[in-house]
Design an enzyme around this catalytic site. Structure first.
Site, PDB file in Angstrom:
ATOM      1  N   GLU A  60      34.721  44.124  38.745  1.00 28.20           N
ATOM      2  CA  GLU A  60      36.075  43.638  38.516  1.00 28.20           C
ATOM      3  C   GLU A  60      36.009  42.141  38.237  1.00 28.20           C
ATOM      4  O   GLU A  60      35.117  41.438  38.716  1.00 28.20           O
ATOM      5  CB  GLU A  60      36.961  43.889  39.755  1.00 28.20           C
ATOM      6  N   HIS A  79      43.637  40.895  37.174  1.00 26.39           N
ATOM      7  CA  HIS A  79      42.295  41.379  37.479  1.00 26.39           C
ATOM      8  C   HIS A  79      42.086  42.721  36.795  1.00 26.39           C
ATOM      9  O   HIS A  79      43.033  43.345  36.320  1.00 26.39           O
ATOM     10  CB  HIS A  79      42.027  41.436  38.988  1.00 26.39           C
ATOM     11  N   HIS A  92      40.423  46.647  36.310  1.00 28.04           N
ATOM     12  CA  HIS A  92      39.979  47.913  36.880  1.00 28.04           C
ATOM     13  C   HIS A  92      39.087  48.549  35.805  1.00 28.04           C
ATOM     14  O   HIS A  92      39.573  49.322  34.983  1.00 28.04           O
ATOM     15  CB  HIS A  92      41.175  48.820  37.195  1.00 28.04           C
ATOM     16  N   ASP A 134      45.480  46.330  46.334  1.00 23.84           N
ATOM     17  CA  ASP A 134      46.191  45.282  45.577  1.00 23.84           C
ATOM     18  C   ASP A 134      47.572  45.030  46.185  1.00 23.84           C
ATOM     19  O   ASP A 134      48.013  43.887  46.308  1.00 23.84           O
ATOM     20  CB  ASP A 134      46.364  45.695  44.110  1.00 23.84           C
TER      21      ASP A 134
HETATM   22 ZN   LIG Z   1      43.001  46.153  41.740  1.00 22.27          ZN
END
Ligand SMILES: [Zn+2]
Length: 132
Positions: free
Chosen positions: A25, A79, A81, A92
């Site tokens: 990530e 961010h 995935h 999250d």
């Molecule tokens: Zn996430």
């Protein structure tokens, strides 16, 4: 704030940043005014993990200082995935500490797609992402 506006170039900059670090990530900050993004700031994912991110505290602090010194506000956190899903994860939601738009860049069938969310008191609503 229920919408977030960014340019194609800014979206591409986010995608380039997260693609570079996949399958881990990757993460970063969106600086801007009101709901309009002015700058995309990649920050190192200190977790070096495919399933979570922890922003490097020094990098995050430097980015915050840059945002403030340029007269901008923190308006988003993005961010990736790399293996999906396209939505925010329970982690999250639990870790959402800022009143900003959370952008998820998910790789689905080899293609990155972006969706944005507002997270408040554990409740998630989708934010309209306007690409100009
Ligand atoms: Zn996430």
């Amino acid at each position: 704030m229920k919408s977030l506006t960014l340019t194609k170039e800014q979206l591409q900059k986010m995608i380039s940043h997260v693609d570079l670090h996949a399958p881990f990530e990757a993460c970063g900050l969106l600086a801007g005014l009101n709901s309009k993004v002015e700058s995309v700031l990649g920050v190192t994912n200190q977790a070096q993990s495919a399933v979570r991110y922890v922003m490097d505290p020094i990098g995050q602090l430097k980015a915050f200082e840059w945002i403030e010194s340029n007269g901008l506000d923190l308006i988003g956190i993005f961010h990736s995935h790399p293996a999906g899903p396209e939505t925010v994860s329970p982690t999250d939601i639990a870790e959402a500490a800022y009143e900003v738009v959370y952008v998820i860049l998910a790789r689905v069938d080899g293609t990155w797609c972006a969706r944005s969310f507002w997270i408040e008191d554990g409740a998630v609503s989708e934010v309209d992402l306007q690409i100009i």
